[in-house]
Design a protein around this motif. Sequence first.
Motif, PDB file in Angstrom:
ATOM      1  N   LEU A  42       0.803  -1.220   0.000  1.00 49.61           N
ATOM      2  CA  LEU A  42       0.000   0.000   0.000  1.00 49.61           C
ATOM      3  C   LEU A  42       0.837   1.272   0.000  1.00 49.61           C
ATOM      4  O   LEU A  42       0.298   2.375  -0.139  1.00 49.61           O
ATOM      5  CB  LEU A  42      -0.926   0.002   1.218  1.00 49.61           C
ATOM      6  N   GLY A  43       2.163   1.118   0.161  1.00 45.44           N
ATOM      7  CA  GLY A  43       3.021   2.292   0.220  1.00 45.44           C
ATOM      8  C   GLY A  43       2.850   3.083   1.504  1.00 45.44           C
ATOM      9  O   GLY A  43       2.991   4.307   1.516  1.00 45.44           O
ATOM     10  N   LEU A  44       2.539   2.384   2.598  1.00 45.57           N
ATOM     11  CA  LEU A  44       2.326   3.016   3.895  1.00 45.57           C
ATOM     12  C   LEU A  44       3.348   2.491   4.896  1.00 45.57           C
ATOM     13  O   LEU A  44       4.044   1.511   4.638  1.00 45.57           O
ATOM     14  CB  LEU A  44       0.914   2.716   4.420  1.00 45.57           C
ATOM     15  N   SER A  45       3.421   3.140   6.055  1.00 44.87           N
ATOM     16  CA  SER A  45       4.254   2.615   7.130  1.00 44.87           C
ATOM     17  C   SER A  45       3.486   1.516   7.849  1.00 44.87           C
ATOM     18  O   SER A  45       2.249   1.477   7.819  1.00 44.87           O
ATOM     19  CB  SER A  45       4.615   3.726   8.113  1.00 44.87           C
ATOM     20  N   PRO A 147      13.136 -11.394  -9.968  1.00 47.40           N
ATOM     21  CA  PRO A 147      12.934 -10.940  -8.580  1.00 47.40           C
ATOM     22  C   PRO A 147      12.288  -9.563  -8.506  1.00 47.40           C
ATOM     23  O   PRO A 147      11.426  -9.318  -7.647  1.00 47.40           O
ATOM     24  CB  PRO A 147      14.354 -10.921  -8.000  1.00 47.40           C
ATOM     25  N   GLU A 148      12.685  -8.655  -9.413  1.00 45.72           N
ATOM     26  CA  GLU A 148      12.095  -7.320  -9.424  1.00 45.72           C
ATOM     27  C   GLU A 148      10.622  -7.367  -9.836  1.00 45.72           C
ATOM     28  O   GLU A 148       9.794  -6.618  -9.306  1.00 45.72           O
ATOM     29  CB  GLU A 148      12.871  -6.396 -10.364  1.00 45.72           C
ATOM     30  N   LEU A 149      10.291  -8.260 -10.773  1.00 45.18           N
ATOM     31  CA  LEU A 149       8.899  -8.380 -11.200  1.00 45.18           C
ATOM     32  C   LEU A 149       8.022  -8.881 -10.057  1.00 45.18           C
ATOM     33  O   LEU A 149       6.929  -8.351  -9.824  1.00 45.18           O
ATOM     34  CB  LEU A 149       8.790  -9.352 -12.385  1.00 45.18           C
ATOM     35  N   GLY A 156       2.116  -4.086  -5.599  1.00 42.81           N
ATOM     36  CA  GLY A 156       1.025  -3.434  -6.309  1.00 42.81           C
ATOM     37  C   GLY A 156       1.470  -2.396  -7.320  1.00 42.81           C
ATOM     38  O   GLY A 156       0.650  -1.632  -7.829  1.00 42.81           O
ATOM     39  N   ARG A 157       2.772  -2.368  -7.641  1.00 41.73           N
ATOM     40  CA  ARG A 157       3.257  -1.386  -8.618  1.00 41.73           C
ATOM     41  C   ARG A 157       2.941  -1.812 -10.046  1.00 41.73           C
ATOM     42  O   ARG A 157       2.957  -0.991 -10.959  1.00 41.73           O
ATOM     43  CB  ARG A 157       4.763  -1.161  -8.459  1.00 41.73           C
ATOM     44  N   ILE A 158       2.697  -3.102 -10.261  1.00 44.89           N
ATOM     45  CA  ILE A 158       2.235  -3.599 -11.552  1.00 44.89           C
ATOM     46  C   ILE A 158       1.025  -4.492 -11.310  1.00 44.89           C
ATOM     47  O   ILE A 158       0.816  -4.984 -10.205  1.00 44.89           O
ATOM     48  CB  ILE A 158       3.339  -4.368 -12.311  1.00 44.89           C
ATOM     49  N   ASP A 159       0.230  -4.703 -12.338  1.00 43.32           N
ATOM     50  CA  ASP A 159      -0.997  -5.490 -12.201  1.00 43.32           C
ATOM     51  C   ASP A 159      -0.768  -6.977 -12.446  1.00 43.32           C
ATOM     52  O   ASP A 159      -1.492  -7.818 -11.910  1.00 43.32           O
ATOM     53  CB  ASP A 159      -2.056  -4.972 -13.184  1.00 43.32           C
ATOM     54  N   CYS A 160       0.204  -7.294 -13.275  1.00 42.63           N
ATOM     55  CA  CYS A 160       0.494  -8.682 -13.609  1.00 42.63           C
ATOM     56  C   CYS A 160       1.883  -8.722 -14.228  1.00 42.63           C
ATOM     57  O   CYS A 160       2.490  -7.684 -14.484  1.00 42.63           O
ATOM     58  CB  CYS A 160      -0.551  -9.246 -14.577  1.00 42.63           C
ATOM     59  N   ARG A 295       0.127 -13.200 -11.267  1.00 47.43           N
ATOM     60  CA  ARG A 295      -0.820 -12.163 -10.842  1.00 47.43           C
ATOM     61  C   ARG A 295      -1.209 -12.388  -9.388  1.00 47.43           C
ATOM     62  O   ARG A 295      -1.053 -13.487  -8.864  1.00 47.43           O
ATOM     63  CB  ARG A 295      -2.061 -12.151 -11.728  1.00 47.43           C
ATOM     64  N   ARG A 296      -1.722 -11.350  -8.765  1.00 54.39           N
ATOM     65  CA  ARG A 296      -2.146 -11.479  -7.370  1.00 54.39           C
ATOM     66  C   ARG A 296      -3.385 -12.370  -7.321  1.00 54.39           C
ATOM     67  O   ARG A 296      -4.353 -12.158  -8.049  1.00 54.39           O
ATOM     68  CB  ARG A 296      -2.428 -10.100  -6.773  1.00 54.39           C
ATOM     69  N   SER A 297      -3.345 -13.355  -6.431  1.00 56.00           N
ATOM     70  CA  SER A 297      -4.354 -14.414  -6.415  1.00 56.00           C
ATOM     71  C   SER A 297      -5.766 -13.884  -6.234  1.00 56.00           C
ATOM     72  O   SER A 297      -6.706 -14.354  -6.878  1.00 56.00           O
ATOM     73  CB  SER A 297      -4.039 -15.424  -5.301  1.00 56.00           C
ATOM     74  N   ARG A 298      -5.938 -12.904  -5.366  1.00 52.41           N
ATOM     75  CA  ARG A 298      -7.286 -12.450  -5.032  1.00 52.41           C
ATOM     76  C   ARG A 298      -7.726 -11.236  -5.846  1.00 52.41           C
ATOM     77  O   ARG A 298      -8.863 -10.784  -5.717  1.00 52.41           O
ATOM     78  CB  ARG A 298      -7.375 -12.115  -3.537  1.00 52.41           C
TER      79      ARG A 298
END
Length: 316
Positions: A42-45, A147-149, A156-160, A295-298
């Motif tokens: 989320l880009g949060l602390s 690893p970067e991908l 969440g910086r890329i969608d897939c 891709r993110r599973s959910r």
Amino acid sequence: MEELPGTDALPDPALSRLRLRHLTCFVAIAEERTLAGAAVRLGLSQPAVSKTLAELELVAGRRLVDRGRSGAALTDAGTRFLRHALEVTGAMASASQALVRESAPGVAPLRIGALPTVAGGVLARALARLHRERPHAWVQVVSAANPELVAALTAGRIDCAIGRMAEPSTMRGISFELLYTESLAVVARPGHPLAAAGADRPTDPAALRGYPLLVPESGTAPRLQADALLRSIGPGTATRCTETQSLTVARAVAVQSDAVWITSRHAVRLDVEQGWLTALDVPVPQNAEPVGILRRSRARPTDLAEEVFELIRASI
């Protein structure tokens, strides 16, 4: 005492205090299974994520997540709530995409990552077809090592992404759909001496010793495959090569010289089909690396993402 009109329709107190950021944070925690992982995504602390979760549990009036050394696990109440949270966040994503399409017809942003050998091969073929069918589709392509991908997808910086399976510890919340297994190709410019010499029979790998060699960077999956071929060419061959992950650089050198390019087969498929390069009949190691859609599973893929996935499958 007179009742106020419309009292039956007063909003639920919990609903009036619930915010989209609560649901987004909860879904991230459920998928990442750690507050730290959710914070990165989320880009949060991490304290900010913890505070948002505490606010949500205060609204719910019950604990939704059990925190422990092994990570964050949903309680029974959290598991029941997750289904509704996913429905809301998914609906919001769809609504957002609909607004984008309304304000800019034909625009549907998709952030897709790809290995360098995939970006210039399978993905390029799929995008060429996409832009013939949807000229104004908005796609952002990120080319990077595996690893970067995986890290970018998790955050969440890329969608897939189109990449390889990684260590299980880094694949939490990420699904893998196998597209193909990648083997090596040995290519050179049309008219290369080895192309004529090997017209009737396979070329002995030792024959490559007399030519400059272009190979993938050390530590990459294609290089691990190439190293077995380099050993068959002769001792010390690996230290007399030009190493690059850039298809542009390798292609430009190969077409302008007698350099022989050892790379992933799909990376040069278009070059060979168009006659820009010639495949040499050199026996290569048979071990193959699996490549697929990450891709993110959910996460629910957008319509554009599903269309690109179909085009990629059709490009194999």
